[in-house]
Design a protein around this motif. Structure first.
Motif, PDB file in Angstrom:
ATOM      1  N   ILE A 113     -49.010  53.479  35.792  1.00 15.60           N
ATOM      2  CA  ILE A 113     -48.688  52.445  34.794  1.00 15.60           C
ATOM      3  C   ILE A 113     -49.781  52.322  33.729  1.00 15.60           C
ATOM      4  N   GLY A 114     -51.040  52.565  34.130  1.00 14.07           N
ATOM      5  CA  GLY A 114     -52.167  52.444  33.200  1.00 14.07           C
ATOM      6  C   GLY A 114     -52.003  53.314  31.957  1.00 14.07           C
ATOM      7  N   GLN A 115     -51.238  54.389  32.089  1.00 16.24           N
ATOM      8  CA  GLN A 115     -51.054  55.286  30.940  1.00 16.24           C
ATOM      9  C   GLN A 115     -50.175  54.666  29.847  1.00 16.24           C
ATOM     10  N   TYR A 116     -49.723  53.454  30.065  1.00 22.07           N
ATOM     11  CA  TYR A 116     -48.914  52.808  29.015  1.00 22.07           C
ATOM     12  C   TYR A 116     -49.706  52.712  27.724  1.00 22.07           C
ATOM     13  N   LYS A 117     -51.041  52.742  27.872  1.00 24.07           N
ATOM     14  CA  LYS A 117     -51.891  52.570  26.684  1.00 24.07           C
ATOM     15  C   LYS A 117     -51.669  53.691  25.670  1.00 24.07           C
ATOM     16  N   ASN A 118     -51.192  54.865  26.112  1.00 29.80           N
ATOM     17  CA  ASN A 118     -50.990  55.981  25.172  1.00 29.80           C
ATOM     18  C   ASN A 118     -50.054  55.582  24.039  1.00 29.80           C
TER      19      ASN A 118
ATOM     20  N   PRO B 284     -45.824  57.171  30.717  1.00 30.64           N
ATOM     21  CA  PRO B 284     -45.712  57.224  32.173  1.00 30.64           C
ATOM     22  C   PRO B 284     -44.281  56.950  32.633  1.00 30.64           C
ATOM     23  N   LEU B 285     -43.816  57.754  33.568  1.00 32.72           N
ATOM     24  CA  LEU B 285     -42.494  57.554  34.167  1.00 32.72           C
ATOM     25  C   LEU B 285     -42.767  56.969  35.546  1.00 32.72           C
ATOM     26  N   VAL B 286     -42.419  55.703  35.733  1.00 33.19           N
ATOM     27  CA  VAL B 286     -42.938  54.981  36.894  1.00 33.19           C
ATOM     28  C   VAL B 286     -41.835  54.434  37.804  1.00 33.19           C
ATOM     29  N   VAL B 287     -42.020  54.679  39.094  1.00 32.16           N
ATOM     30  CA  VAL B 287     -41.255  53.980  40.129  1.00 32.16           C
ATOM     31  C   VAL B 287     -42.311  53.240  40.952  1.00 32.16           C
ATOM     32  N   PRO B 288     -42.299  51.927  40.976  1.00 34.81           N
ATOM     33  CA  PRO B 288     -43.414  51.192  41.584  1.00 34.81           C
ATOM     34  C   PRO B 288     -43.733  51.622  43.019  1.00 34.81           C
ATOM     35  N   GLU B 289     -42.708  52.001  43.782  1.00 34.80           N
ATOM     36  CA  GLU B 289     -42.944  52.389  45.178  1.00 34.80           C
ATOM     37  C   GLU B 289     -43.547  53.783  45.287  1.00 34.80           C
ATOM     38  N   VAL B 290     -43.551  54.533  44.197  1.00 33.85           N
ATOM     39  CA  VAL B 290     -43.973  55.937  44.252  1.00 33.85           C
ATOM     40  C   VAL B 290     -45.289  56.193  43.509  1.00 33.85           C
ATOM     41  N   ASN B 291     -45.376  55.760  42.266  1.00 33.44           N
ATOM     42  CA  ASN B 291     -46.578  56.075  41.471  1.00 33.44           C
ATOM     43  C   ASN B 291     -47.043  54.887  40.618  1.00 33.44           C
ATOM     44  N   PRO B 292     -47.299  53.737  41.269  1.00 24.69           N
ATOM     45  CA  PRO B 292     -47.704  52.556  40.483  1.00 24.69           C
ATOM     46  C   PRO B 292     -48.980  52.802  39.680  1.00 24.69           C
ATOM     47  N   GLU B 293     -49.825  53.722  40.171  1.00 25.59           N
ATOM     48  CA  GLU B 293     -51.109  53.970  39.486  1.00 25.59           C
ATOM     49  C   GLU B 293     -50.906  54.545  38.080  1.00 25.59           C
TER      50      GLU B 293
END
Ligand SMILES: NC(=O)c1ccc[n+]([C@@H]2O[C@H](COP(=O)([O-])OP(=O)(O)OC[C@H]3O[C@@H](n4cnc5c(N)ncnc54)[C@H](OP(=O)(O)O)[C@@H]3O)[C@@H](O)[C@H]2O)c1
Length: 207
Positions: free
Chosen positions: A99-104, A88-97
């Protein structure tokens, strides 16, 4: 990063500072506690929950999977994993949801600093109207090139102040009292690598 952890009073029970052997043994103060920098090695990530990586793409490519295999969740500052669809490529203000894909892979990437600022603005605009074209100008600080560049800037100012010719090693030209209208190397399409990062990474947020 250490200042951010302090400012946010980030909760942790212990903190380990890792670098190369060049900085091993150096002491840094964090929240009033003096910590000694350790050299990165195979045992570095044992019992680590969260590993913040900011040592460049090559180090991240080699060590992030090892840290993840040891059980840590890696948050990577480099460009190494940004275009990996499994990460996941994450910017907390944009796509915090996302983050769950870190499990991959046990890794979370964050974008180039210019991309981060751009998508924070563009994402809400895209919900109002589709974007056709975006023109971006960035004015980037020397610190973005890393500690060596900051040292070069300081040395050049000192040389100028003392009437000596400033020496350049990190940048192709003097950077003190100057602005270099190029960031990173040019690619075949005429854009620089840094410019292409903004274009490519942006597509993971806005498409
Ligand atoms: N996403 C963003 O917004 C953003 C912003 C800034 C930077 N970055 C990226 O973050 C990365 C680092 O940038 P920086 O400005 O923090 O660089 P920096 O100031 O040069 O710091 C690099 C750190 O990595 C360590 N390091 C280097 N090689 C190592 C190795 N082989 N093993 C272990 N540690 C090693 C260095 O330790 P030593 O002192 O021992 O060499 C130093 O602590 C780059 O990929 C950069 O593009 C991303």
């Amino acid at each position: 990063m250490l200042r951010c952890l302090e400012e946010r009073n980030f909760p942790y029970s212990s903190l380990r500072l890792l670098a190369s052997s060049r900085s091993a043994g150096k002491q840094l103060k964090v929240k009033g506690q003096t910590l000694t920098v350790e050299a990165l090695g195979p045992d570095s990530f044992r019992n680590i929950d969260l590993a913040l990586f900011s040592a460049g793409g090559a180090v991240s490519r080699e060590w992030a999977p090892l840290a993840a295999a040891a059980g840590a969740v890696v948050v990577d500052n480099s460009s190494a994993w940004r275009m990996d669809s499994q990460v996941p490529l994450v910017v907390p203000e944009v796509n915090p949801e996302d983050i769950g894909q870190y499990k991959n892979k046990g890794i979370i990437a964050n974008p180039n600093c210019s991309t981060i600022q751009m998508v924070v603005v563009l994402k809400p605009l895209t919900s109002l109207a589709p974007l056709k074209r975006v023109v971006v100008s960035t004015y980037q600080s020397v610190s973005g090139t890393g500690q060596k560049a900051i040292d070069e800037l300081r040395d050049q100012f000192k040389a100028i102040h003392e009437g000596r010719p400033p020496a350049s090693a990190v940048y192709p030209y003097q950077i003190a009292l100057n602005l270099i209208p190029q960031i990173d190397v040019f690619e075949e399409n005429g854009y620089t690598k840094e410019e292409m990062k903004m274009i490519n990474e942006n597509s993971r947020f806005l498409l």
